[in-house]
Design an enzyme around this catalytic site. Sequence first.
Site, PDB file in Angstrom:
ATOM      1  N   LEU A  66      28.361  45.954 -21.591  1.00  0.00           N
ATOM      2  CA  LEU A  66      29.367  44.924 -21.841  1.00  0.00           C
ATOM      3  C   LEU A  66      28.785  43.514 -21.818  1.00  0.00           C
ATOM      4  O   LEU A  66      29.116  42.687 -22.662  1.00  0.00           O
ATOM      5  CB  LEU A  66      30.498  45.028 -20.810  1.00  0.00           C
ATOM      6  CG  LEU A  66      31.273  46.354 -20.790  1.00  0.00           C
ATOM      7  CD1 LEU A  66      32.325  46.348 -19.687  1.00  0.00           C
ATOM      8  CD2 LEU A  66      31.930  46.598 -22.150  1.00  0.00           C
ATOM      9  N   SER A  67      27.946  43.218 -20.841  1.00  0.00           N
ATOM     10  CA  SER A  67      27.381  41.868 -20.745  1.00  0.00           C
ATOM     11  C   SER A  67      26.161  41.895 -19.839  1.00  0.00           C
ATOM     12  O   SER A  67      25.941  42.850 -19.089  1.00  0.00           O
ATOM     13  CB  SER A  67      28.415  40.873 -20.209  1.00  0.00           C
ATOM     14  OG  SER A  67      28.799  41.218 -18.890  1.00  0.00           O
ATOM     15  N   GLY A 104      23.867  39.075 -17.295  1.00  0.00           N
ATOM     16  CA  GLY A 104      23.713  37.739 -16.735  1.00  0.00           C
ATOM     17  C   GLY A 104      22.458  37.633 -15.913  1.00  0.00           C
ATOM     18  O   GLY A 104      21.626  38.554 -15.874  1.00  0.00           O
ATOM     19  N   THR A 105      22.330  36.493 -15.225  1.00  0.00           N
ATOM     20  CA  THR A 105      21.124  36.228 -14.432  1.00  0.00           C
ATOM     21  C   THR A 105      20.962  37.229 -13.300  1.00  0.00           C
ATOM     22  O   THR A 105      19.855  37.629 -12.946  1.00  0.00           O
ATOM     23  CB  THR A 105      21.184  34.806 -13.847  1.00  0.00           C
ATOM     24  OG1 THR A 105      21.386  33.883 -14.921  1.00  0.00           O
ATOM     25  CG2 THR A 105      19.894  34.464 -13.117  1.00  0.00           C
ATOM     26  N   TYR A 106      22.100  37.657 -12.722  1.00  0.00           N
ATOM     27  CA  TYR A 106      22.026  38.458 -11.505  1.00  0.00           C
ATOM     28  C   TYR A 106      22.480  39.899 -11.704  1.00  0.00           C
ATOM     29  O   TYR A 106      22.726  40.597 -10.734  1.00  0.00           O
ATOM     30  CB  TYR A 106      22.856  37.794 -10.408  1.00  0.00           C
ATOM     31  CG  TYR A 106      22.333  36.431 -10.051  1.00  0.00           C
ATOM     32  CD1 TYR A 106      21.246  36.285  -9.199  1.00  0.00           C
ATOM     33  CD2 TYR A 106      22.921  35.293 -10.597  1.00  0.00           C
ATOM     34  CE1 TYR A 106      20.756  35.032  -8.879  1.00  0.00           C
ATOM     35  CE2 TYR A 106      22.437  34.032 -10.275  1.00  0.00           C
ATOM     36  CZ  TYR A 106      21.350  33.904  -9.422  1.00  0.00           C
ATOM     37  OH  TYR A 106      20.866  32.667  -9.112  1.00  0.00           O
ATOM     38  N   GLY A 107      22.595  40.351 -12.935  1.00  0.00           N
ATOM     39  CA  GLY A 107      22.965  41.736 -13.128  1.00  0.00           C
ATOM     40  C   GLY A 107      23.445  42.046 -14.531  1.00  0.00           C
ATOM     41  O   GLY A 107      23.610  41.163 -15.371  1.00  0.00           O
ATOM     42  N   ILE A 108      23.663  43.333 -14.779  1.00  0.00           N
ATOM     43  CA  ILE A 108      24.155  43.826 -16.062  1.00  0.00           C
ATOM     44  C   ILE A 108      25.472  44.548 -15.816  1.00  0.00           C
ATOM     45  O   ILE A 108      25.633  45.270 -14.828  1.00  0.00           O
ATOM     46  CB  ILE A 108      23.138  44.797 -16.703  1.00  0.00           C
ATOM     47  CG1 ILE A 108      21.760  44.130 -16.824  1.00  0.00           C
ATOM     48  CG2 ILE A 108      23.625  45.265 -18.065  1.00  0.00           C
ATOM     49  CD1 ILE A 108      20.670  45.078 -17.293  1.00  0.00           C
ATOM     50  N   VAL A 109      26.434  44.354 -16.730  1.00  0.00           N
ATOM     51  CA  VAL A 109      27.734  45.006 -16.604  1.00  0.00           C
ATOM     52  C   VAL A 109      27.849  46.068 -17.694  1.00  0.00           C
ATOM     53  O   VAL A 109      27.641  45.789 -18.879  1.00  0.00           O
ATOM     54  CB  VAL A 109      28.889  43.995 -16.716  1.00  0.00           C
ATOM     55  CG1 VAL A 109      30.229  44.716 -16.588  1.00  0.00           C
ATOM     56  CG2 VAL A 109      28.764  42.925 -15.635  1.00  0.00           C
ATOM     57  N   ASP A 136      32.993  28.960 -10.003  1.00  0.00           N
ATOM     58  CA  ASP A 136      32.485  29.264 -11.352  1.00  0.00           C
ATOM     59  C   ASP A 136      33.630  29.768 -12.224  1.00  0.00           C
ATOM     60  O   ASP A 136      33.530  30.805 -12.865  1.00  0.00           O
ATOM     61  CB  ASP A 136      31.365  30.304 -11.275  1.00  0.00           C
ATOM     62  CG  ASP A 136      30.584  30.389 -12.590  1.00  0.00           C
ATOM     63  OD1 ASP A 136      30.693  29.451 -13.411  1.00  0.00           O
ATOM     64  OD2 ASP A 136      29.882  31.390 -12.800  1.00  0.00           O
TER      65      ASP A 136
END
Length: 633
Positions: free
Chosen positions: A16-17, A19-24, A133
């Site tokens: 799905l997405s 980011g800097t701190y993980g993958i979804v 955020d």
Amino acid sequence: MSNNIFTNNYTIVDKLSEGTYGIVYKVEHIESKKNFACKKFVIDNNFTYCNYNELIAHNEFNHSNLIEIYDILVDYGHDKCTYYVIMELCDGCLFDILFCDKVFLDESQRLDYLIQIIDGLEYMWSKGFVHNDLSLTNILVKNNKIKIADFGFMYNRFIKQDIYHRNTIYIQPPELISGHPRICDPNKIDTWALGQIFYVMCYNSVLYNYSNKTDYYLDIISKTNTPSLDIIDKLYLSDKYKKLYYNIFRKNIKKLTQNAINELVCYNKSTNKFSNDNLRKKTSSNKFIKKHMNWSVRHRPDIKQSRKLFYEILANKYPIYNSPIIQSIIPSTISFREFSFHKLWSSMNNYDYLFKSNLLFGIHFEYKIRLHHRFDYQYNLIVKIMLLMGKIIRSCFSKYNKFKCLNKFIYPNNNYLLSSQISRLENSFDRFYSMGKIIYCHYPFFENYIFDYDTIKLSNSLEFQYHFIDILDKEIPCLDAYDIFLLSNCNKMYQKYFKYMYYLFVSSPNATVFDNNIVYQSIMLIIISYKNSLIYKKLINQFLKLNISTKIKYSREINHCFNDDIINVIEIDNDYGINLNYFTVDTIITAYYIIHICRLITNEKYNLLNINFAIESKFIKYLDKLVSVIDME
């Protein structure tokens, strides 16, 4: 993903997405075949702040507007751990809905989303955290239900931070953009972002979206408001910036050089985004947005105040029957709380200035006005005009606008030059009522001109009301206390008492200061006290304490004791249909103020109103007793 505790239970469906701190991922539970979202992140010796926050969210949060975390799976490796956070799967985020799918939200949907976001943030606030955020991509939607996600940057609001993590630039307040966290208030970070988010929901475009500070500051000034020089100094902005931007918007043209003006013109041509027509419209939604994007941290609302500002959108929405109504279950009992003297005294300090003004609208008691109370439509317009006049007179007395708004609506008469400013103002109120009478006499098929020959011809009441607002450059408060009573499940046998008490209350210009829900509850408390002798005795006792509190100055003259705020609670059967569990200290003080208004009205006017509203003598004697209590010296 390697073979581990996660792959034994879940199958990856889609990415799905990232980011800097993980993958979804979108995943499917092998046994139940249900779909979930899974955020995968790896923790080694450098255990990050953001990873830690995600774990806190799992343990601390349980709210319908925060993303639900069902489970956390851990795969322990030799020198690192891999975490799999299993969350509910949503339909998408606000960014996708507004920009990818290009969906335009109608007003009711925008307000519904807004109050859900406020609910979620207020819950986090009650737990001691701010999100920090709140971007469009972190606000998810599932079956029209808002789900706030991604808690990696959240802060404990009770701890002053030396360094704040930088989030998406368009949701950062100026104090973070400028790199000066010392003037930052953690309680106000989310509300700046909330103003930005609501703007996008209203207009399907991002208000600020620049990659450098200079353009960002100019964009804020040109689209919302100009900061004070004090704020600019606190942010350590350059002298060139002050000269070019601050002075232009303060119209101090003499202080500007031609080069500075040329520089601004070049900026306009290069960006073509110097002004914003959307925010120039005088709407309740725009007022909400601008209040949240205040340069001054001190004057920017926190999330609790955001909720109050949200209710102002509802109160000023036109027409009333389209306003969203928040329904609640009517409790079987109501609690009357007896408050300690210290609690009443400390709360009364917030209202003290109101008791120093004894202004009343005399025209409110004239015969031609009193005739129009019989039908709800006529009564509603009368009290709304009274509230509007209250707003105007308070505007006249404010230190910034003192009498500057008079030229909008004062009209000359024979005694105009001899009259005082207040007399001129009140004489002009007669014109308001004559305007209102057009609806009384001709509604719904009237054909009349407003303001004589130089105004427009109107064909229906809503058009009349629209132009009434437009002419005065003010907003008529439409969801007032009487509307709340009519829309509630209160026993309508008390309606005549409510109308009468509310009519007395709005004769004071200060009526516009009070929260409409509190006014509704306070009038119902006065009515309940009339019907219930025990509540009457307790209310008298509270009034006597308030008498004393008005005579005691701040702090030094009172013995501060560590007593409880509530000294007694009495429960009564809710035979009144009021959707309330208990009466607050603000309700008690507002009821006290309403009786204070009754005390200011002369006996002659008082008796005339009693006749017009057909109020029985027993209720009048009851009010007289309350008046005599607060009249004690």
